[in-house]
Design an enzyme around this catalytic site. Structure first.
Site, short mmCIF file in Angstrom:
data_model
loop_
_atom_site.label_atom_id
_atom_site.label_comp_id
_atom_site.label_asym_id
_atom_site.label_seq_id
_atom_site.Cartn_x
_atom_site.Cartn_y
_atom_site.Cartn_z
N ASP A 166 0.77 -1.24 0.00
CA ASP A 166 0.00 0.00 0.00
C ASP A 166 0.80 1.29 0.00
O ASP A 166 0.24 2.34 -0.25
CB ASP A 166 -0.96 0.01 1.20
CG ASP A 166 -2.15 0.94 0.99
OD1 ASP A 166 -2.49 1.22 -0.17
OD2 ASP A 166 -2.73 1.39 1.98
N HIS A 409 2.60 3.78 6.76
CA HIS A 409 2.46 4.56 5.53
C HIS A 409 1.32 5.57 5.55
O HIS A 409 1.13 6.31 4.57
CB HIS A 409 2.35 3.64 4.30
CG HIS A 409 1.18 2.70 4.35
ND1 HIS A 409 1.27 1.46 4.90
CD2 HIS A 409 -0.08 2.83 3.91
CE1 HIS A 409 0.10 0.85 4.80
NE2 HIS A 409 -0.75 1.65 4.21
#
Length: 997
Positions: A166, A409
């Protein structure tokens, strides 16, 4: 009770026969198209909800997601059918769940792990970002997760594959670090849409990533780009979050759909195989927070596998089975073919022509800086705990965990909701509070004089000195500042202390040192939330020993030295020391920078702050409905042309940013220690350009905010440096603070790049430094946090430093990046450090200074109510772990006490090959030199980079490339009892577990 005894006995029996990793793999049928079906759940460690909200499943108004229920459900589903498999990634969630389980459940999970049915992938505390993270913190967060897995599951718990599905672009350094941890492969989900267009047609979705220009095959990592990012194939989602039709296999029902579903799946498999190079393909079945009802997913997947494979009797070549990324990787390896290779990185990332994910390089700059500051405290605390033998590693865990979570992230990247960003900061703050207790315990030992009673140290941090605030020391008669140097080289730098009075300062030898007083600017005094009454900053130069501390004693002195301060206004300002001369004209324009030692001159055509604007775009349809967009791109994704700037995306409307002001005011301050030019652009942007005595770089401290939005325009603020360098479209940026990559404007090394966004398409992550050069001149900017940067014109560097936006970019966060504090827009203060030299002579500065900025001396404060004589009688005022500094090309990355006589040590050679004719050579280090004040090394063993596997047990897969037919080089561990001298090659990090006698 009898049942429990039997169950326990059976579990133990099964555990004794381990069949995990590659031994547990189904390699399919060499004559068929093998579909590796991989069930998984992608569980963000904070994003729209906090980590706690995601774990417990609260705040369903924001998102339905409950990780504890996912893991509960997976255990039930795996127990029902031994063919089923599942992979899990984020130890931040799993470790919490694990600690809540009974021994019965734990034994059941261990059975799944030992039989390869539950497999851990990546194994870090989170799935870290790759653009805004520093390599030190990437290593730490992986080490924390892998330490947990090693303790609970042993060899079967150790991942073999990275799973970065991701993050928003992928760094070369991330791949190199994973390879050095012993990983065999890496899979990720996002790649630039233009890159994918080429790869899809050339069957080049998988490759060997040669992830270091220095480490050779040690850094090679097989890398694959997944189809569909990481989602389930279309129409085959059986999860209640995004349900498609289930497999209805009762032939007596009108909705019987097996033939249709089987045909669709076989067609999907064949279509996917057109993009991949072998007769093996991977299909991810899962998504964000899926498998809360795992039984429903698996019930349909069981049927799908059964009915698709049954078609082999009718000539189908599709063979589908439960698998894992590890087994898919192993199957590819057994194909025994050559693969293409890659040597650059995957930045910047764009998912459509106007959707460049380059805004997050700068988003939430306060959090980005706080993360760096927190890591500084973490590394210092580990060192102090180890050197003092305090054995308080458990009290450092909260900060270690908070730092690991911050690497996620959607954490340090700045792409989370505001309340989630607040939660990340709170976790770091709580961790720092715990670490401060360890610091005080350590200093109580280290500051105590031999032969005297142990002192009771109550030190505190002043984290707001960057806005000239330290409330506990205001108006006190005496206080002490102790500075710890976490590097293995001596440090000379300057301390700025906000005060309300003048102080006499004594160094560790008792000598009164020269200090200067400079008035605090009104700009600083007016920062929202500042509570200090301090009107001046006291400046002193300090010298610190290697891996040690020095204390400075402050005692009020009514004889203020204001007469030593020279102030000028609205006239040319020249800053000059032994190394640099900087000229600023009377209008506040930076004109020249001269390296006096090398006679290198750099002329500035322009230097200042600008902002990129998002303004109205009208389509014919929107004009018909009289919808006028006046606040910037609305980001409704109805057309790519309406993509907005947001937390992720940077999309300026024009290539030409607007200057924040057409006028500037200039005031100069000069003392014996520092010369400063205060340049005010308007009531919300200013900078202080500082040149310290005996410093080789120029410091620029900027203050930005509150960014005005009364005009209904979001603004993205840059600081631009336009010089007369002929840089020929080239510029250089670091990769996660380590190796450096060349960037070329409007160019990509691996595909033909079509320019759609001339500004954001040339932005790259800047973790520590960016530079431009020509044959004999190089201009370097070092940063104090991760930021986005570019060179859009020859001779020019621009760095984005703050963002305030009014629209969401529709990438998932669901709110505009509009940070506020104290009911106003957020004010950001930060620093750039400018350096001018020849390209051949810049390397040592880059390496040493960037490491010093990352691991800065940590200042702690202590109130003291008695005389200096009494202080010096009871307290040691300086101490060093080392008798002499180590070579300048060696850096101490980690010094952590594992238990009483056992330590984890990471050292690195932080020069690249051919970077410097002296410092790029292999270098010998005697590990014993780090332990002279602790004891004699009895034994040490070399480990993989993460510190959880002996290097001798690392056995990586061999891969062949089109360019070079060779296998991965496997390094063997060192085990020694006497000779502790180790050689370090350029860019090599070596990790050791060391026992002392």
């Amino acid at each position: 009770m009898n049942f429990y005894f039997i169950l326990t006995f059976c579990v133990i029996t099964i555990q004794s026969t381990k069949k995990c990793g590659y031994d547990a793999c189904n390699l399919g049928d060499s004559t068929k198209l093998n579909v590796h079906l991989v069930p998984h759940s992608h569980d963000d460690v904070g994003f729209v909800k906090t980590l706690d909200e995601y774990y417990y499943g609260s705040r369903t108004d924001l998102q339905h997601a409950g990780v504890q229920y996912i893991l509960d459900s997976i255990v039930l589903a795996l127990d029902e059918n031994s063919d089923r498999r599942f992979i899990y990634v984020e130890m931040a969630f799993f470790s919490r769940w694990w600690n809540e389980q009974s021994e019965i459940v734990r034994n059941k999970v261990k059975e799944f792990v030992n039989s390869g049915r539950l497999e851990f992938i990546s194994g870090g505390w989170c799935m870290n970002d790759e653009a805004t993270t520093h390599y030190n913190s990437i290593i730490d967060q992986h080490s924390l997760g892998l330490e947990f897995l090693n303790e609970q599951f042993g060899e079967c718990g150790r991942p073999k594959v990275g799973w970065q599905i991701d993050p928003f672009g992928h760094s070369r350094e991330q791949a190199s670090l994973l390879a050095q941890m012993g990983f065999d492969g890496l899979f990720f989900g996002r790649a630039d849409y233009q890159d994918l267009q080429k790869r899809n047609t050339t069957k080049s979705m998988e490759m060997v990533w040669k992830a270091s220009a220095n480490l050779g095959q040690q850094s090679w990592l097989f890398t694959g780009i997944l189809p569909r990012r990481y989602s389930t194939p279309p129409t085959f989602s059986f999860d209640f979050i995004a349900p498609d039709d289930p497999i209805i296999d009762d032939v007596n029902l009108p909705d019987y759909n097996v033939p249709q579903r089987v045909r669709t799946f076989i067609e999907t498999a064949h279509n996917e195989s057109l993009e991949y190079a072998t007769n093996h393909i991977i299909m991810t079945f899962g998504g964000d927070f899926q498998y809360e009802n795992a039984l429903a997913n698996y019930k349909n997947l069981d049927k799908l596998i059964q009915y698709v494979n049954a078609q082999q009797m009718n000539g189908s070549d599709v063979n589908v089975f439960y698998s894992t990324p590890t087994c898919y990787l192993y199957a590819l390896n057994k194909v025994n073919r050559s693969w293409i290779s890659k040597t650059d990185d995957f930045f910047p990332h764009a998912h459509h022509p106007h959707g460049f994910w380059t805004g997050f390089y700068t988003s939430r700059p306060a959090l980005k800086r706080f993360e760096r500051y927190s890591n500084n405290i973490l590394q210092v605390t580990r060192q102090l705990n180890a050197f003092s033998n305090s054995q308080l590693r458990n009290q450092i865990f909260n900060l270690s965990e908070a730092m690991a979570v911050a690497q996620h992230h959607d954490a340090v990247s700045g792409t989370e909701r505001q309340h989630v960003a607040d939660d990340y900061a709170l976790r770091l703050s709580i961790g720092i509070d715990g670490a401060l207790n360890v610091i005080n315990q350590a200093y109580s030992k280290l500051l105590s004089k031999e032969g005297h009673s142990r002192v009771n140290v109550q030190q505190f941090l002043c984290p707001l000195t960057n806005i000239s605030e330290c409330l506990p020391i205001e108006n006190v008669e005496r206080f002490v500042v102790t500075l710890w140097n976490p590097t293995i080289h001596p440090v000379m730098d300057y301390l700025r202390v906000p005060v309300t009075n003048s102080y006499k300062v004594r160094d560790p030898n008792g000598t009164v040192v020269n200090v200067d007083l400079i008035p605090i600017s009104n700009i600083t005094k007016d920062i929202p939330g500042r509570m200090s009454n301090a009107t001046m900053e006291l400046i002193l130069r300090y010298n610190l020993p290697t891996l040690g501390f020095s204390s400075y004693f402050f005692e009020r002195n009514e004889e203020e030295k204001v007469e030593d301060l020279k102030i000028t206004k609205k006239e040319m300002c020249i800053l000059q020391n032994q190394y640099l001369r900087v000229e600023i004209d009377e209008q506040g324009n930076l004109q020249q920078m001269i390296n006096l030692q090398k006679n290198i001159n750099l002329t500035f055509a322009n230097h200042g702050f600008y902002w990129y604007e998002g303004k109205a775009i009208f389509s014919e349809r929107r004009l018909k409905f009289s919808i006028r967009w006046t606040k910037g791109y609305p980001g409704n994704n109805s057309q790519f042309d309406f993509q907005a700037s947001g937390a992720y995306i940077f999309r300026p409307v024009t290539q030409n940013p607007t200057p924040v002001s057409t006028k500037r005011s200039l005031k100069c301050f000069k003392t014996s220690l520092v010369q400063t030019a205060l340049i005010t652009f308007n009531d919300w942007i200013s900078e202080e350009i500082r040149l310290y005595d005996e410093k080789e770089d120029l410091e620029i401290e900027w203050t930005v905010g509150p960014i005005p939005i009364e005009d209904n325009l979001g603004k993205e603020i840059i600081l631009r440096y336009d010089t007369n360098l002929a840089s020929q479209s080239k510029y250089y940026t670091d990769s996660n603070g380590r190796e450096v990559l060349q960037r070329i404007r409007n160019y990509r090394p691996t595909y033909n790049y079509t320019i759609t966004e001339p500004v954001s398409g040339n932005y790259y992550p800047v973790n520590s430094r960016i530079w431009i050069n020509e044959t004999n001149r190089q201009f370097t900017i070092l940063t104090d946090r991760s930021q986005g940067g570019a060179s859009l014109l020859d001779g020019s560097i621009e760095v984005m430093i703050h963002r305030r936006l009014l629209y969401d970019d529709h990438m998932g966060v669901g709110e505009a990046l509009n940070e506020t504090a104290f009911d106003r827009g957020l004010v950001i203060r930060g620093k750039h450090f400018l350096y001018l030299d020849s390209p051949q002579s810049s390397s040592l500065y880059h390496r040493a200074r960037s490491q010093q900025l990352f691991l800065s001396p940590l200042a702690t404060f202590q109130l003291f109510n008695s005389s200096y004589t009494n202080y010096s009688n009871g307290y040691g005022q300086t101490w060093s772990m080392l008798q002499e500094s180590l070579p300048l090309n060696i850096h101490l990355l980690t010094f952590d006490q594992l238990k009483e006589k056992e330590f984890l040590v990471r050292l690195e050679h932080y020069f690249e090959l051919n970077e410097d004719h002296i410092y790029s050579n292999p270098t010998l280090i005697d590990l014993q030199s780090l332990f002279k004040s602790i004891g004699i090394i009895d034994q040490f063993v070399e480990l993989t980079l993460d510190g959880n596997l002996e290097l001798s047990k690392m056995d990586r897969l061999h891969w062949f490339t089109d360019e070079q037919h060779s296998g991965i080089e496997n390094r063997k561990s060192l085990l020694a009892k006497q000779n502790s001298t180790i050689i370090f090659n350029p860019m090599q990090i070596r990790t050791f577990r060391i026992a002392i006698a």
